[in-house]
Design a protein around this motif. Sequence first.
Motif, PDB file in Angstrom:
ATOM      1  N   ALA A 126      21.777 -12.935  28.014  1.00 49.47           N
ATOM      2  CA  ALA A 126      22.445 -11.661  28.333  1.00 49.47           C
ATOM      3  C   ALA A 126      22.545 -11.392  29.832  1.00 49.47           C
ATOM      4  O   ALA A 126      23.176 -10.421  30.240  1.00 49.47           O
ATOM      5  CB  ALA A 126      21.715 -10.515  27.631  1.00 49.47           C
ATOM      6  N   THR A 132      22.249 -21.485  35.169  1.00 55.09           N
ATOM      7  CA  THR A 132      21.316 -22.613  35.181  1.00 55.09           C
ATOM      8  C   THR A 132      20.465 -22.645  33.912  1.00 55.09           C
ATOM      9  O   THR A 132      20.341 -23.684  33.257  1.00 55.09           O
ATOM     10  CB  THR A 132      20.381 -22.523  36.411  1.00 55.09           C
ATOM     11  N   GLY A 182      31.262  -9.017  30.794  1.00 58.56           N
ATOM     12  CA  GLY A 182      31.099  -7.584  30.523  1.00 58.56           C
ATOM     13  C   GLY A 182      29.642  -7.185  30.578  1.00 58.56           C
ATOM     14  O   GLY A 182      28.759  -8.034  30.747  1.00 58.56           O
ATOM     15  N   PRO A 205      16.844 -10.548  34.318  1.00 57.90           N
ATOM     16  CA  PRO A 205      17.505  -9.672  35.291  1.00 57.90           C
ATOM     17  C   PRO A 205      16.944  -9.871  36.701  1.00 57.90           C
ATOM     18  O   PRO A 205      15.821 -10.357  36.860  1.00 57.90           O
ATOM     19  CB  PRO A 205      17.182  -8.265  34.768  1.00 57.90           C
ATOM     20  N   ASP A 230      18.673  -5.532  39.584  1.00 54.27           N
ATOM     21  CA  ASP A 230      19.196  -4.910  38.350  1.00 54.27           C
ATOM     22  C   ASP A 230      18.252  -3.786  37.920  1.00 54.27           C
ATOM     23  O   ASP A 230      17.383  -3.971  37.058  1.00 54.27           O
ATOM     24  CB  ASP A 230      19.321  -5.972  37.244  1.00 54.27           C
TER      25      ASP A 230
HETATM   26  C1  LIG Z   1      18.623 -13.386  38.110  1.00 53.93           C
HETATM   27  S1  LIG Z   1      20.306 -13.559  37.643  1.00 53.93           S
HETATM   28  C2  LIG Z   1      20.169 -14.659  36.259  1.00 53.93           C
HETATM   29  C3  LIG Z   1      19.958 -16.090  36.648  1.00 53.93           C
HETATM   30  C4  LIG Z   1      20.136 -17.041  35.472  1.00 53.93           C
HETATM   31  N1  LIG Z   1      19.045 -16.960  34.532  1.00 53.93           N
HETATM   32  C5  LIG Z   1      20.335 -18.468  35.939  1.00 53.93           C
HETATM   33  O1  LIG Z   1      19.628 -19.366  35.448  1.00 53.93           O
HETATM   34  O2  LIG Z   1      21.234 -18.704  36.781  1.00 53.93           O
HETATM   35  C6  LIG Z   1      20.672 -12.046  36.823  1.00 53.93           C
HETATM   36  C7  LIG Z   1      22.136 -11.909  36.429  1.00 53.93           C
HETATM   37  O3  LIG Z   1      22.211 -10.963  35.361  1.00 53.93           O
HETATM   38  C8  LIG Z   1      23.351 -10.179  35.524  1.00 53.93           C
HETATM   39  N2  LIG Z   1      23.095  -8.903  34.801  1.00 53.93           N
HETATM   40  C9  LIG Z   1      22.127  -8.002  35.023  1.00 53.93           C
HETATM   41  N3  LIG Z   1      22.203  -6.960  34.170  1.00 53.93           N
HETATM   42  C10 LIG Z   1      23.258  -7.229  33.367  1.00 53.93           C
HETATM   43  C11 LIG Z   1      23.868  -6.533  32.284  1.00 53.93           C
HETATM   44  N4  LIG Z   1      23.430  -5.336  31.867  1.00 53.93           N
HETATM   45  N5  LIG Z   1      24.935  -7.102  31.686  1.00 53.93           N
HETATM   46  C12 LIG Z   1      25.400  -8.321  32.088  1.00 53.93           C
HETATM   47  N6  LIG Z   1      24.886  -9.009  33.122  1.00 53.93           N
HETATM   48  C13 LIG Z   1      23.827  -8.475  33.754  1.00 53.93           C
HETATM   49  C14 LIG Z   1      23.476 -10.001  37.030  1.00 53.93           C
HETATM   50  O4  LIG Z   1      24.811  -9.668  37.400  1.00 53.93           O
HETATM   51  C15 LIG Z   1      23.057 -11.381  37.525  1.00 53.93           C
HETATM   52  O5  LIG Z   1      24.152 -12.235  37.663  1.00 53.93           O
END
Ligand SMILES: C[S@@+](CC[C@H](N)C(=O)[O-])C[C@H]1O[C@@H](n2cnc3c(N)ncnc32)[C@H](O)[C@@H]1O
Length: 280
Positions: A126, A132, A182, A205, A230
Amino acid sequence: MPDFSGRVLHNAAGKPLSLIKFNDVLSDIKNLKALASTYQLEFVGLQQLAAIYTDKAVNQFGQYALVSVDEGVGLVDLRDPKLLPLCVDFAADALLYRKDKGGGKNEAIAKAVGIKSTLRPSVVDATAGLGTDSFILASLGCQVTLLERTNIVCALLHDGLDRGSEDVQSRDIVARMKLLPGNAVERLQELIEQKQEVDVVYLDPMFPHKKKSAAVKKPMKMFQTLLGHDADADDLLTPALSLAAKRVVVKRPNYAPFLQDKAPTMQIKGKKHRFDVYLR
Ligand SMILES: C[S@@+](CC[C@H](N)C(=O)[O-])C[C@H]1O[C@@H](n2cnc3c(N)ncnc32)[C@H](O)[C@@H]1O
């Protein structure tokens, strides 16, 4: 092209970020124009690389933009020509190395989502980010739906998935990954209403770094500066718990509190991160 109803990032002048094409020849721009229009980026055609990293370009586009380079679409800092564009590249050596030589189903993330000898849970990631973690799970055989709310991140992912699906090394893995742009709070609710069968919801997040960390590589810093933290991450846990048939997994830095201050059923701890696992 998917519908985008997420968060559109703006530059300092309040304009949406630009997607800049630079090349001697402005050809094959149909896909780039479609990408820009879906994710509400301003499409710009420029002829020369020399025109990108200039004060004039910074005044026109702001400090950050997406550019189309040979490797694909990448995020750049127009004030720092030495910084390589940040692209999503599923065929990249590092990711393939981890897939081929990494811990496989013994990796902490595999244990956290409940991968067992023949069991491959379906996963909704989510907070997909640069994909990654999703790629690792898909490389282990899971079907993964990637939810992402930020326009530039969706554009990078979209481009990465397109290119990954044309690469012999990554195409079978990428075929198990589906991007659903979204806000995840809304998307998870839709999946619940559609009675979709999902085994695991995975959450990672953004959480503020404790202090200035030299360990964070420069292109990632650019990503973190643009996206920020976030702060509404707690909102994800309740719909995640309603949707997941088997478990919700939350990746957190070791110093971060539990989401909603809710203690998990179990934890898998690494050096810097832990996985909080909520069994259903
Ligand atoms: C720390 S990054 C995730 C990294 C990911 N696990 C990886 O391996 O690349 C957090 C991401 O979650 C997205 N995000 C945070 N809250 C969200 C939400 N309510 N709905 C969709 N995306 C969300 C942010 O825009 C950001 O791109």
